[in-house]
Design an enzyme around this catalytic site. Structure first.
Site, mmCIF file in Angstrom:
data_model
loop_
_atom_site.group_PDB
_atom_site.id
_atom_site.type_symbol
_atom_site.label_atom_id
_atom_site.label_comp_id
_atom_site.label_asym_id
_atom_site.label_seq_id
_atom_site.Cartn_x
_atom_site.Cartn_y
_atom_site.Cartn_z
ATOM 1 N N TRP A 106 -45.087 9.502 14.412
ATOM 2 C CA TRP A 106 -45.472 10.720 15.127
ATOM 3 C C TRP A 106 -44.979 11.957 14.412
ATOM 4 O O TRP A 106 -45.692 12.961 14.302
ATOM 5 C CB TRP A 106 -45.026 10.662 16.586
ATOM 6 C CG TRP A 106 -45.834 9.639 17.323
ATOM 7 C CD1 TRP A 106 -45.399 8.447 17.817
ATOM 8 C CD2 TRP A 106 -47.255 9.679 17.561
ATOM 9 N NE1 TRP A 106 -46.453 7.759 18.362
ATOM 10 C CE2 TRP A 106 -47.597 8.479 18.222
ATOM 11 C CE3 TRP A 106 -48.247 10.599 17.291
ATOM 12 C CZ2 TRP A 106 -48.907 8.184 18.622
ATOM 13 C CZ3 TRP A 106 -49.564 10.311 17.680
ATOM 14 C CH2 TRP A 106 -49.875 9.119 18.335
ATOM 15 N N ASP A 111 -41.036 17.459 19.818
ATOM 16 C CA ASP A 111 -42.064 16.625 20.432
ATOM 17 C C ASP A 111 -41.332 15.634 21.336
ATOM 18 O O ASP A 111 -40.699 14.703 20.854
ATOM 19 C CB ASP A 111 -42.851 15.897 19.339
ATOM 20 C CG ASP A 111 -43.880 14.925 19.914
ATOM 21 O OD1 ASP A 111 -43.974 14.796 21.150
ATOM 22 O OD2 ASP A 111 -44.594 14.288 19.109
ATOM 23 N N LYS A 125 -47.030 9.689 29.705
ATOM 24 C CA LYS A 125 -45.954 8.694 29.675
ATOM 25 C C LYS A 125 -45.032 8.897 30.873
ATOM 26 O O LYS A 125 -45.189 8.241 31.883
ATOM 27 C CB LYS A 125 -45.222 8.752 28.345
ATOM 28 C CG LYS A 125 -46.170 8.381 27.185
ATOM 29 C CD LYS A 125 -45.709 8.922 25.884
ATOM 30 C CE LYS A 125 -46.807 8.971 24.843
ATOM 31 N NZ LYS A 125 -47.432 7.701 24.511
HETATM 32 N N1 PMP Z 1 -46.167 12.369 19.909
HETATM 33 C C1 PMP Z 1 -45.658 11.226 20.383
HETATM 34 C C2 PMP Z 1 -44.188 10.978 20.247
HETATM 35 C C3 PMP Z 1 -46.500 10.298 20.995
HETATM 36 O O1 PMP Z 1 -45.997 9.149 21.462
HETATM 37 C C4 PMP Z 1 -47.877 10.576 21.116
HETATM 38 C C5 PMP Z 1 -48.842 9.652 21.809
HETATM 39 N N2 PMP Z 1 -48.501 8.362 21.925
HETATM 40 C C6 PMP Z 1 -48.360 11.771 20.582
HETATM 41 C C7 PMP Z 1 -47.476 12.651 20.010
HETATM 42 C C8 PMP Z 1 -49.818 12.121 20.662
HETATM 43 O O2 PMP Z 1 -50.135 12.442 21.944
HETATM 44 P P1 PMP Z 1 -51.631 12.700 22.444
HETATM 45 O O3 PMP Z 1 -52.308 11.377 22.449
HETATM 46 O O4 PMP Z 1 -51.431 13.300 23.789
HETATM 47 O O5 PMP Z 1 -52.263 13.644 21.483
#
Ligand code: PMP
Length: 358
Positions: free
Chosen positions: A102, A171, A195
Site C-alpha cells: 500500500w 494512510d 474496514k
Molecule cells: N491503503 C490501505 C492500507 C488499504 O488496505 C487499502 C485497501 N485495502 C487501500 C489503501 C485502498 O483503499 P481503497 O480500495 O478504498 O481505494
C-alpha cells in the site's frame, strides 16, 4: 440468524447492532416516510446524519478546531494522488516510507506529481515489517512525511508514530479507530471506510485546515481539499448511505469505548499470534515487533496445505482467510467488529487442522 465468521480484509464485518439498526430504519427513516437511500443530501434527515458523523469523529479523535473531517469519494486510492496534488509544491520534496504494497502505491502516485524521497525502504523484506523511527532518512523542509500505519496485505503495523518537523500524513485505512492515538500530531489522516469504519464507498480524511491552502490554483475543483472543507463535504452528491452507516459505527464505537475496543483488539491478536507461535506448523509473516493487531498473516508448510486449510475453514463458516492474491498465505483480518469468539473458533480449527495434517 446464522452469521459466519468473516475474516475478510475489506469490505469487512460490521457490528451486528449497526446492521440491525439499518434494517429497522431502512424503509422509513425516523418517521420521514422514506428511506435515507431516497433522501436528498441537502434534506434535514440526511443533514443531521452528516453532521453527527463528522462531530463523532471529532470527539473520538479529540480533534481541535484546526482540523476538518471530510468524506470523499474514490477510496483511499484517490487520496494517494490527492495528497501530493494538494500538499507537494513545485520544487519541494515529500518523504515517504515504503513498508509494503500500500505504501508503494502511495509512492507511485506521488512520483507522478512531484519529488519523492524514500525515507526508509523495507517494502519487500520478508519477514515483513515497517521502518523504525531511527532508520528514517528525512529531507530538511520536506513538504510532509507519509507513512502507512498498517499494511493490510503484509500484516505489519506501526506501533508508535514518528515525531517529525514536517506534517505527518498517514494512510490509516486498515487500523483507523482501532486504538487511541494523538490525532493532533498529524497533518492529514485518511482511511477507506470499508474496514473499521463502515461499508465501502467513502474515504474519511482528517486534515489540518492550513495545509489545504497550499494547493496550486490550477488543481481541478473536486481534487482540492479546500473545496470540500469550504462546502463541508457537500460540494457534490456524496455517498450518503455509506456516511450514514459510518455515523452508526461511530455511535457504536462511542458506546463500546475506544479503549475497550483497543484492549479487545490486542487480546484477539495476541491469542492468534500465540497459537501461531506455539507450533512450527504455522509461521507468522511479520517481524514480531510489527505484528498487526488488525491483519494477522501467516503461512503453512506448503501451498497445498494452505489451499486445503482455506477450503476446510470455509466449509466450517470461517470465511475470507485467503491471503492477498499478490502474496498468498493466510490472512485473518480481525477488525473492531470481529467478535472474540471468532478468534477462539479459528484457533480450535487451526489445532484440529494441524493434528490431521501436521
Ligand atoms: N491503503 C490501505 C492500507 C488499504 O488496505 C487499502 C485497501 N485495502 C487501500 C489503501 C485502498 O483503499 P481503497 O480500495 O478504498 O481505494
Amino acid at each position: 440468524m446464522a452469521r459466519i465468521y468473516n475474516f475478510s480484509a475489506g469490505p469487512a464485518v460490521l457490528p451486528v447492532d449497526v446492521l440491525e439498526e439499518i434494517q429497522r430504519e431502512l424503509v422509513d427513516f425516523e418517521g420521514s416516510g422514506m428511506s435515507l437511500l431516497e433522501s436528498s443530501h441537502r434534506g434535514k434527515e440526511y443533514s443531521a446524519v452528516h453532521d453527527e458523523a463528522a462531530a463523532n469523529y471529532k470527539e473520538l479523535l479529540n480533534l481541535s478546531d484546526d482540523y476538518a473531517v471530510l468524506f470523499l469519494q474514490g477510496g483511499a486510492s484517490t487520496q494517494f494522488a490527492m495528497i501530493p496534488m494538494n500538499l507537494l509544491g513545485e520544487g519541494q520534496t515529500a518523504d515517504y516510507t515504503n513498508s509494503g504494497a500500500w505504501a508503494a502505491k502511495a509512492i507511485k502516485e506521488a512520483k507522478l506529481v512531484g519529488n519523492v524521497n524514500i525515507a526508509a525502504d523495507c517494502g519487500t523484506e520478508i519477514p515483513t515489517r515497517v521502518p523504525t523511527v531511527d532508520e528514517l532518512n528525512l529531507t530538511p523542509d520536506a513538504a510532509y512525511l507519509h507513512i502507512t500505519s498498517n499494511e493490510t496485505i503484509s500484516g505489519a503495523q506501526w506501533k508508535a508514530f514518528p515525531t517529525v518537523d514536517a506534517p505527518l500524513v498517514a494512510d490509516m485505512s486498515s487500523d483507523m479507530l482501532s486504538r487511541p492515538f494523538d490525532a493532533n500530531q498529524f497533518g492529514l489522516i485518511y482511511a477507506g471506510a470499508q474496514k473499521n469504519l463502515g461499508p465501502a464507498g467513502a474515504a474519511l480524511v482528517i486534515i489540518r485546515k492550513d495545509l489545504a491552502e497550499r494547493v496550486p490554483a490550477s488543481t481541478p475543483t473536486m481534487f482540492k481539499y479546500a473545496t470540500h472543507i469550504e462546502k463541508d463535504s457537500l460540494f457534490n452528491t456524496g455517498p450518503c448511505f455509506t456516511i450514514y452507516v459510518m455515523m452508526l459505527v461511530t455511535r457504536w464505537i462511542k458506546k463500546v469505548g475506544l479503549e475497550k475496543l483497543y484492549k479487545q483488539n490486542v487480546e484477539k491478536a495476541a491469542k492468534l499470534y500465540a497459537a501461531i507461535d506455539a507450533t512450527d506448523f504455522y509461521k507468522g509473516t511479520a517481524v514480531k515487533e510489527c505484528r498487526s493487531d488488525m491483519n494477522v498473516t501467516f503461512r503453512l508448510p506448503t501451498e497445498e496445505l494452505e489451499a486445503a486449510f482455506i477450503k476446510e475453514a470455509d466449509q466450517n463458516d470461517l470465511k475470507g482467510l485467503k491471503g492477498h492474491r499478490s502474496v498468498g498465505g493466510l490472512r485473518a483480518s480481525i477488525y473492531n467488529a470481529f467478535p472474540p469468539e471468532g478468534v477462539d473458533t479459528l484457533i480450535s480449527f487451526m489445532n484440529e487442522f494441524e493434528v490431521k495434517n501436521g
